[in-house]
Design an enzyme around this catalytic site. Structure first.
Site, PDB file in Angstrom:
ATOM      1  N   GLU A   1      -2.570  -8.614   2.695  1.00 43.13           N
ATOM      2  CA  GLU A   1      -1.410  -7.783   2.349  1.00 43.13           C
ATOM      3  C   GLU A   1      -1.912  -6.374   2.107  1.00 43.13           C
ATOM      4  OE1 GLU A   1       1.448  -9.211  -0.570  1.00 43.13           O
ATOM      5  OE2 GLU A   1       1.769  -7.156  -1.247  1.00 43.13           O
TER       6      GLU A   1
ATOM      7  N   GLU B   1      -1.408 -14.227  -9.187  1.00 41.15           N
ATOM      8  CA  GLU B   1      -2.133 -13.067  -9.691  1.00 41.15           C
ATOM      9  C   GLU B   1      -2.922 -13.349 -10.963  1.00 41.15           C
ATOM     10  OE1 GLU B   1       0.679  -9.818  -9.900  1.00 41.15           O
ATOM     11  OE2 GLU B   1      -0.111  -9.063  -8.023  1.00 41.15           O
TER      12      GLU B   1
END
Length: 638
Positions: A258, A182
């Site tokens: 996702e 991330e």
């Protein structure tokens, strides 16, 4: 096929005929000007993390029934993609998943349950697409740092070893591997991973990047020819059904790798219905993967019931086939990867959407959805207000399809599938056993012969560290089969793991109870082990967990604390404990008082406590260290 989200399911079947009904808005379905993008499938994600933890502990036939609802073609969700976490020994949302390489000189391709899950999926659907993605890494990969790409050659070799192990030990061909962090992504690593895959004969394994946002990966791929060659799929998380123009210009396949992550009631079903259609209509994404596959983790961990179905009571056998299973079936039972979207897809005049797909051999499937805002809100990103009204629509078939038209009245919050495919089926098993709380009396002697297939003890949910079965072949005594905490170095983490290791079990509502466990500290002088009750947190906030923790240390001391970090001390003193000796710890809590025994003798009693009032039972260690546990027992009073 029709599903009304507000009233669960009612079904009927229809094959294309010349149907004339009432007037309404007109929509053409035509392939004469060419087709759209190739459909790649709908999938579920096991991991990120430990979201399938309790599934493996179900007894038959219930475990196989759950798997059938997920993977069996023309039965339930009939999933076409399975994405799993490449375990990294670290907390990745709802728990830790074990690495295949805890240490640099350690390889074991039978840890955890993802190998088993992939095999079970393949058994039911040999054509299912398999994807692996690491969230975290064992500490040696980062060479002591908390960044996995400082030594990209090591990280690439580590990931490739997992892919090779899947084939060598389980005959599983991994189709894709993901890249995700991330904080950023690393172009050098992606290119090196592609090189390493090719060098090891894995040219067929493609790379998805960067399993995060559209940017910066899109711009970098667009500008870097070598990176463009290395990346097969631009995969994003929770795109809100939208893409960016530059992503389309790359010519790459676009996936929502996702998505969903929403409570699986009827609103969650509406969320899933809307994004399955509109990810393509708005964003030209040809695959959508649900986090998570199945909610097989304790309800009170983060994101409870954010799966396509719920299976988190192996002790009772109860599971629930939630509405997202049947929403998935609207697409998966009447298409296959490789079918082509028509270019004539879009939004209805009065809101809602439709997609149409063909196998280019005469078959056509149309899926419509008319989800209202309040019945399709996903957990992320925010959904701007919009209005949907009931409407009459007429589809006109043109091009190579049987010419004609059909009309239908679409009410709000409905999903329809119109198809020429005749073999769809609403699978069904007899109702599972009724829901029941975790047993108030529970014992486990960690005898590996009773659970030979999985490396973790039933119903324990590791939150930091990894607790595995351990057999001491040199000790034929009463403790030759134990549960062992095996992580000795802080992992390269995805969230803020605790500095202590901890595994939770039981009923979060428990408040008065007794827990006992035999413990064995392996770290001389520095070792420390605990048992705990009323543990109130797990997942990514594990560092702030509170409860009643009874610690003993190898330096001969003990401590009772109100938190995992050991900052709030309720009692402390001398225990006489040392490393490499077995001890029995017993912790009893009733009302506002707690007491404990060491080897059956009172060590302290009547420590006063006020919060928390309830929570799980737990075991763990004071640091990343080796320690063993045996003869675990719970007696819950309330």
């Amino acid at each position: 096929v029709r599903m009304n989200i507000g009233n669960q399911c009612c079904l009927f079947w229809g094959i294309f005929l010349h149907i004339s009904v009432c007037l309404g808005e007109d929509y053409d379905l035509d392939d004469k000007t060419g087709l759209g993008r190739s459909f790649d499938g709908i999938g579920g994600l096991s991991g990120g993390g430990a979201t399938s933890r309790l599934l493996v502990n179900y007894a038959e036939p219930y475990r196989s029934q759950i798997l059938d609802y997920l993977f069996r073609p023309q039965f339930g969700a009939s999933l076409q993609i399975l994405k799993v976490e490449i375990g990294g020994d670290a907390q990745t949302t709802d728990g830790t998943e074990p690495s295949h390489m805890h240490y640099e000189d350690d390889e074991n391709y039978f840890r955890g349950y993802e190998w088993w899950l992939m095999r079970e999926a393949k058994k039911r659907n040999p054509n299912i697409t398999l994807i692996g993605l690491p969230w975290a890494f064992p500490g040696w990969v980062g060479n002591g740092g908390n960044w996995p790409y400082s030594f990209p050659d090591i990280t690439a070799s580590y990931v490739v070893s997992w892919i090779l192990g899947a084939k060598q030990y389980h005959d599983l061909d991994i189709d894709y591997v993901g890249i995700w962090n991330e904080r950023s992504f690393n172009s050098k690593y992606i290119k090196l991973l592609r090189y390493t895959l090719d060098k090891r004969g894995l040219e067929r394994v493609k790379i998805i990047a960067s399993d995060n946002l559209w940017e910066p990966i899109t711009s970098v791929v667009f500008a870097d020819k070598d990176l463009q060659d290395a990346v097969e799929i631009l995969g994003v998380h929770y795109p809100g059904t939208n893409t960016v123009p530059k992503a389309l210009k790359t010519g790459k396949k676009l996936w929502s790798s996702e998505d969903y992550s929403t409570f699986n009631d009827n609103v969650g079903g509406g969320c899933w219905a809307r994004i399955l259609n509109q990810n393509y209509v708005n964003g030209k994404m040809t695959a959508t993967i649900s986090w998570n596959l199945v909610s097989s983790y304790y309800d009170d961990l983060p994101f409870g019931r954010d799966g396509l179905m719920t299976a988190n009571e192996p002790w009772s056998g109860n599971y629930v086939v939630e509405s997202p299973i049947w929403i998935t079936a609207h697409t998966t039972q009447f298409t296959e990867p490789g079918w082509m979207y028509l270019q004539t897809v879009g939004h209805f005049t009065h809101s809602g959407s439709y997609v149409a797909l063909t196998d280019e051999r005469g078959n056509l499937t149309i899926i419509t959805e008319t989800m209202t805002h309040d019945h399709s809100v996903c957990i992320r990103p925010p959904l701007l207000p919009y209005n949907v009204t009931a409407q009459n629509v007429t589809f006109h078939l043109k091009g190579t399809f049987v010419s004609g038209s059909f009309s239908i009245e679409l009410d709000v919050d409905e999903v329809y599938t119109f198809t020429t495919v005749r073999n769809g089926h609403r699978g069904n098993y007899p109702d599972p056993p009724p829901s029941a709380p975790f047993p108030k009396s529970y014992k486990d002697d960690f005898d590996v012969s009773g659970n030979p297939y999985f490396s973790e003890a039933p119903n324990f949910a590791d939150q930091t560290g990894v607790f595995e079965y351990f057999t001491n072949l040199t000790d034929p005594g009463p403790h030759n089969s134990t549960l062992r905490q095996v992580v000795t170095q802080r992992p390269v983490t995805w969230v803020a793991d605790a500095d202590q290791t901890i595994s939770v079990i039981g009923d979060y509502k428990w408040h008065d109870l007794m827990v006992s466990c035999d413990i064995y500290m392996e770290a001389v002088h520095t070792g420390g082990v605990f048992v705990a009750v009323r543990v109130d947190k797990g997942g990514g906030v594990i560092r702030s967990t509170r409860g009643i923790f009874f610690w003993v240390y190898a330096d001969g001391t003990y401590k009772v604390t109100n938190d995992l970090r050991g900052m709030t001390v309720l009692a402390e003193g001398l225990s006489g404990t040392r490393a490499r000796v077995w001890y029995t710890l017993t912790l009893t809590v009733k009302g506002n008082y707690a007491s404990a025994d060491l080897n059956g003798y009172p060590l302290w009693k009547n420590a006063v406590l006020w919060e928390p009032r309830h929570g799980w039972v737990a075991i763990g260690t004071s640091s990343f260290e080796l320690a063993q546990f045996d003869n675990f027992a719970i007696e819950a009073l309330a």
